[in-house]
Motif scaffolding. Structure first.
Motif, PDB file in Angstrom:
ATOM      1  N   GLU A 122       0.827  -1.205   0.000  1.00  0.00           N
ATOM      2  CA  GLU A 122       0.000   0.000   0.000  1.00  0.00           C
ATOM      3  C   GLU A 122       0.862   1.255   0.000  1.00  0.00           C
ATOM      4  OE1 GLU A 122      -2.608  -0.237   3.307  1.00  0.00           O
ATOM      5  OE2 GLU A 122      -3.868  -1.829   2.436  1.00  0.00           O
ATOM      6  N   ALA A 123       1.975   1.202   0.774  1.00  0.00           N
ATOM      7  CA  ALA A 123       2.871   2.362   0.806  1.00  0.00           C
ATOM      8  C   ALA A 123       3.502   2.589  -0.557  1.00  0.00           C
ATOM      9  CB  ALA A 123       3.955   2.142   1.871  1.00  0.00           C
ATOM     10  N   ARG A 124       3.951   1.473  -1.197  1.00  0.00           N
ATOM     11  CA  ARG A 124       4.535   1.615  -2.535  1.00  0.00           C
ATOM     12  C   ARG A 124       3.502   2.136  -3.525  1.00  0.00           C
ATOM     13  NH1 ARG A 124       7.241  -3.243  -1.147  1.00  0.00           N
ATOM     14  NH2 ARG A 124       5.623  -4.487  -2.160  1.00  0.00           N
ATOM     15  N   ALA A 125       2.278   1.576  -3.451  1.00  0.00           N
ATOM     16  CA  ALA A 125       1.224   2.034  -4.364  1.00  0.00           C
ATOM     17  C   ALA A 125       0.901   3.502  -4.115  1.00  0.00           C
ATOM     18  CB  ALA A 125      -0.029   1.168  -4.180  1.00  0.00           C
ATOM     19  N   SER A 126       0.837   3.887  -2.818  1.00  0.00           N
ATOM     20  CA  SER A 126       0.564   5.285  -2.491  1.00  0.00           C
ATOM     21  C   SER A 126       1.672   6.192  -2.995  1.00  0.00           C
ATOM     22  CB  SER A 126       0.401   5.439  -0.974  1.00  0.00           C
ATOM     23  OG  SER A 126       0.147   6.784  -0.633  1.00  0.00           O
ATOM     24  N   ALA A 127       2.937   5.733  -2.823  1.00  0.00           N
ATOM     25  CA  ALA A 127       4.064   6.536  -3.306  1.00  0.00           C
ATOM     26  C   ALA A 127       4.025   6.670  -4.823  1.00  0.00           C
ATOM     27  CB  ALA A 127       5.381   5.892  -2.864  1.00  0.00           C
ATOM     28  N   GLU A 128       3.720   5.546  -5.505  1.00  0.00           N
ATOM     29  CA  GLU A 128       3.621   5.597  -6.966  1.00  0.00           C
ATOM     30  C   GLU A 128       2.504   6.533  -7.394  1.00  0.00           C
ATOM     31  OE1 GLU A 128       5.453   4.346  -9.337  1.00  0.00           O
ATOM     32  OE2 GLU A 128       6.882   3.521  -7.900  1.00  0.00           O
ATOM     33  N   GLN A 129       1.363   6.458  -6.680  1.00  0.00           N
ATOM     34  CA  GLN A 129       0.244   7.337  -7.020  1.00  0.00           C
ATOM     35  C   GLN A 129       0.607   8.790  -6.782  1.00  0.00           C
ATOM     36  OE1 GLN A 129      -2.616   6.299  -8.471  1.00  0.00           O
ATOM     37  NE2 GLN A 129      -3.015   8.469  -8.740  1.00  0.00           N
ATOM     38  N   ARG A 130       1.341   9.046  -5.675  1.00  0.00           N
ATOM     39  CA  ARG A 130       1.770  10.422  -5.412  1.00  0.00           C
ATOM     40  C   ARG A 130       2.716  10.909  -6.503  1.00  0.00           C
ATOM     41  NH1 ARG A 130       1.992   8.612  -0.023  1.00  0.00           N
ATOM     42  NH2 ARG A 130       4.250   8.327  -0.137  1.00  0.00           N
ATOM     43  N   LYS A 131       3.626  10.014  -6.960  1.00  0.00           N
ATOM     44  CA  LYS A 131       4.531  10.390  -8.039  1.00  0.00           C
ATOM     45  C   LYS A 131       3.749  10.698  -9.311  1.00  0.00           C
ATOM     46  CE  LYS A 131       8.133   7.788  -8.636  1.00  0.00           C
ATOM     47  NZ  LYS A 131       8.964   6.553  -8.743  1.00  0.00           N
ATOM     48  N   ILE A 132       2.742   9.839  -9.599  1.00  0.00           N
ATOM     49  CA  ILE A 132       1.919  10.074 -10.791  1.00  0.00           C
ATOM     50  C   ILE A 132       1.156  11.381 -10.663  1.00  0.00           C
ATOM     51  CG2 ILE A 132      -0.063   9.213 -12.085  1.00  0.00           C
ATOM     52  CD1 ILE A 132       0.870   6.374 -11.385  1.00  0.00           C
ATOM     53  N   ASP A 133       0.560  11.609  -9.463  1.00  0.00           N
ATOM     54  CA  ASP A 133      -0.182  12.851  -9.244  1.00  0.00           C
ATOM     55  C   ASP A 133       0.742  14.059  -9.369  1.00  0.00           C
ATOM     56  OD1 ASP A 133      -2.406  11.331  -8.827  1.00  0.00           O
ATOM     57  OD2 ASP A 133      -2.303  11.393  -6.640  1.00  0.00           O
ATOM     58  N   ALA A 134       1.968  13.931  -8.799  1.00  0.00           N
ATOM     59  CA  ALA A 134       2.920  15.040  -8.865  1.00  0.00           C
ATOM     60  C   ALA A 134       3.322  15.312 -10.309  1.00  0.00           C
ATOM     61  CB  ALA A 134       4.152  14.720  -8.019  1.00  0.00           C
ATOM     62  N   ALA A 135       3.543  14.214 -11.068  1.00  0.00           N
ATOM     63  CA  ALA A 135       3.913  14.392 -12.476  1.00  0.00           C
ATOM     64  C   ALA A 135       2.782  15.034 -13.262  1.00  0.00           C
ATOM     65  CB  ALA A 135       4.286  13.038 -13.088  1.00  0.00           C
ATOM     66  N   GLU A 136       1.550  14.578 -12.995  1.00  0.00           N
ATOM     67  CA  GLU A 136       0.402  15.163 -13.686  1.00  0.00           C
ATOM     68  C   GLU A 136       0.228  16.624 -13.299  1.00  0.00           C
ATOM     69  OE1 GLU A 136      -2.871  12.694 -12.709  1.00  0.00           O
ATOM     70  OE2 GLU A 136      -2.329  11.092 -14.145  1.00  0.00           O
TER      71      GLU A 136
END
Length: 217
Positions: A122-136
């Motif tokens: 979940e932490a990795r998925a959350s971090a990946e989602q945050r990276k995606i959100d930050a990139a977007e």
């Protein structure tokens, strides 16, 4: 030998005769059983109690002692077996409890590992989602900044074109204003030239008529 001693002697003799089959049974059957076999212990306790009681009644200390020892031996073995059974039961219970504790600990360990793995995922998925959100978000901001810059550039270009058009229009007006008198002068010169041409033509015509008249004379 007194009166009482005679019957007791007979009874002792008779009891010894009765014990002969029991002795044979012990040799052939009982002795083949395990020392701690329940059937053997029951038999030894029963026969020992009988010897102890008969020996006491007959006043035969040897028989009574033998019976007492046999009863004690059977009781000691039975007690030992009981204690051993209790120990086995306690050990089995302890083993069962230990196994239950081990199973519980293993379940807890597996559950903890699963929880830790799920938390990590979940932490990795959350971090990946945050990276995606930050990139977007960065892309959106870059696009907004680019659009803003493009709008500013377009506005500046439009303003420059408008200023250039105004300047050109002003130049054209100035040039037109400057050229107007010259055009009037050119028009006047052309008109004067036309008049001169007309006068010249008229003069030539008159001259030709004069020559014609002169030739007639």
């Amino acid at each position: 030998m007194n009166v009482l001693e005679i019957p007791l002697s007979i009874l002792k003799f008779q009891y010894k005769i009765v014990r002969i089959p029991l002795g044979l049974f012990e040799t052939k059957v009982v002795d083949t059983l395990d020392p701690d076999a329940p059937a053997r212990l029951v038999y030894e306790h029963t026969v020992g109690a009988l010897d102890k009681k008969v020996g006491t009644i007959l006043g035969d200390s040897a028989i009574a002692q033998r019976g007492a020892e046999q009863v004690k031996h059977a009781d000691d073995l039975a007690r030992a077996m009981t204690l051993e059974a209790e120990a086995d039961a306690a050990e089995a219970a302890a083993d069962a409890k230990l196994n239950t504790a081990r199973e519980t600990a293993e379940k807890d360990r597996v559950a903890a590992e699963n929880a830790a793995r799920e938390a990590a995922e979940e932490a990795r998925a959350s971090a990946e989602q945050r990276k995606i959100d930050a990139a977007e978000e960065a892309d959106r901001r870059a696009a907004a900044e680019k659009k803003k810059a493009d709008d500013i550039e377009a506005s500046r270009a439009a303003a420059a074109r408008e200023a250039e058009a105004k300047q050109k229009n002003q130049i054209d007006k100035t040039e037109a204003a400057a050229a107007a008198p010259a055009e009037v002068q050119l028009a006047d010169a052309a008109e004067h030239q036309d008049q001169a041409e007309d006068k010249k033509a008229e003069a030539e015509r008159i001259e030709k008529l004069f020559l014609v008249e002169k030739n007639k004379d």
